[in-house]
Design an enzyme around this catalytic site. Structure first.
Site, PDB file in Angstrom:
ATOM      1  N   SER A 173      12.744   4.700  -7.355  1.00  0.00           N
ATOM      2  CA  SER A 173      12.713   4.834  -5.902  1.00  0.00           C
ATOM      3  C   SER A 173      13.274   3.564  -5.305  1.00  0.00           C
ATOM      4  CB  SER A 173      11.267   5.040  -5.426  1.00  0.00           C
ATOM      5  OG  SER A 173      11.149   4.864  -4.031  1.00  0.00           O
ATOM      6  N   TYR A 197       2.132   2.966  -4.747  1.00  0.00           N
ATOM      7  CA  TYR A 197       3.367   3.636  -5.159  1.00  0.00           C
ATOM      8  C   TYR A 197       4.478   2.617  -5.381  1.00  0.00           C
ATOM      9  CZ  TYR A 197       7.373   6.817  -5.047  1.00  0.00           C
ATOM     10  OH  TYR A 197       8.528   7.513  -5.347  1.00  0.00           O
ATOM     11  N   LYS A 257       6.605   1.573  -8.900  1.00  0.00           N
ATOM     12  CA  LYS A 257       8.057   1.603  -9.026  1.00  0.00           C
ATOM     13  C   LYS A 257       8.617   0.215  -9.354  1.00  0.00           C
ATOM     14  CE  LYS A 257       8.232   5.959  -8.414  1.00  0.00           C
ATOM     15  NZ  LYS A 257       8.540   6.833  -9.560  1.00  0.00           N
TER      16      LYS A 257
END
Length: 303
Positions: free
Chosen positions: A164, A177, A181
């Site tokens: 991402s 999150y 990543k």
């Protein structure tokens, strides 16, 4: 039948037109995790259309089979829909064994499965944070540890991690999150260094906000919301022409490079102007309730 092209190789449009019934990935076996829907489904469809034999892994075994059947009927390719829980080593091993038994040695593994919780960091349930690390980090590490030794023995192979833009920036409201990543980025960088000269490639595809259930209710900042087909097109290109870091859209790469060069205040100003604040965007948390509940309780990683 002619032997498949050397790996990696990119056919020109003219060459593809001269080879009816084949594609640039004909003869290649590719496994995609979390591919029952969303980005994974689009990627599987694009790879199958390019001639690859594709294995679709998903925690929802029935969905994986339906997706494989639907894509296969449309593309005429060889597809498998198989159960896969990326958080379990035995499940991942069974998945890879079945793929290699039925499709042949895996040329490319696409680590796509991922989940996201959005909200203030102090309000995030512990189980949601742990689950994100289980799927987004350890699921990727597990796949790499299991498949890369097989590739190294053959002297060729490719792992593509769907990460991402949050691998390089960290939007407010996506603390865990973004951390997952960032971890995938660091791990992939180190593994790539270990694999130099082995013929095995590692790639990171880092899209902005994509129009999937994972991103429902979130903002995109100054960039447009991407479609899953746009991501799939880039993944196909990366499989055909392996390289390490690929941002979608490409201008995100320039943003991250510029930010790294700026002093603190200027960097903060750039981040504020260009990186979406998901806390401000998510005025109605109920729009994500069903998705986040399912990813925490039904153990259904998807991206």
């Amino acid at each position: 039948m002619a032997a498949p092209p050397g790996y990696p190789y990119r056919f020109s449009r003219r060459e593809r037109d001269r080879l009816p019934g084949t594609g640039p990935l004909t003869g290649r076996a590719i496994a995609v995790t979390g591919a029952g829907c969303g980005i994974g489904r689009a990627v599987a469809a694009r790879l199958a259309a390019a001639g690859a034999a594709v294995a679709i892994g998903d925690l929802d075994a029935e969905l994986a089979k339906k997706t494989a059947g639907a894509i296969g009927a449309h593309s005429g390719g060889r597809l498998l829909g198989l159960p896969l829980d990326v958080t379990g080593t035995a499940s991942f091993e069974d998945f890879l064994h079945t793929v290699e038994t039925r499709l042949g040695p895996i040329d490319v593994l696409i680590n796509n499965a991922g989940i996201m919780w959005v909200g203030p960091f102090e309000e995030e349930p512990e189980e949601a944070a742990l689950r994100q690390f289980d799927v987004n980090v350890h699921g990727v590490l597990r796949g790499m540890k299991l498949v890369i030794p097989r590739m190294r023995k053959r002297g060729r192979g490719h792992v593509v991690n769907i990460a991402s833009a949050a691998s390089r920036v960290a939007p407010a409201g996506e603390a865990t999150y973004a951390a997952t990543k960032h971890a995938v980025h660091g791990y992939s960088t180190a593994v790539r260094a270990e694999l130099r000269g082995t013929g095995v490639h590692v790639s990171l595809v880092m899209p902005g906000v994509v129009d999937t259930e994972l991103a429902v209710g979130t903002a995109t900042g100054p960039t447009r919301r991407l479609t899953t087909d746009q991501v799939a097109d880039v993944v196909l290109d990366v499989v055909l022409r392996p390289r390490f870091e690929v941002f979608i859209p490409r201008r995100l790469a320039a943003l991250t490079r510029l930010a790294a060069l700026l002093p603190g205040r200027a960097r903060d100003a750039l981040h504020h102007a260009l990186v979406p604040d998901q806390l401000a965007a998510l005025s109605d948390r109920s729009v994500r309730a069903a998705y986040e509940q399912r990813t925490r309780t039904a153990r259904h990683p998807e991206k």
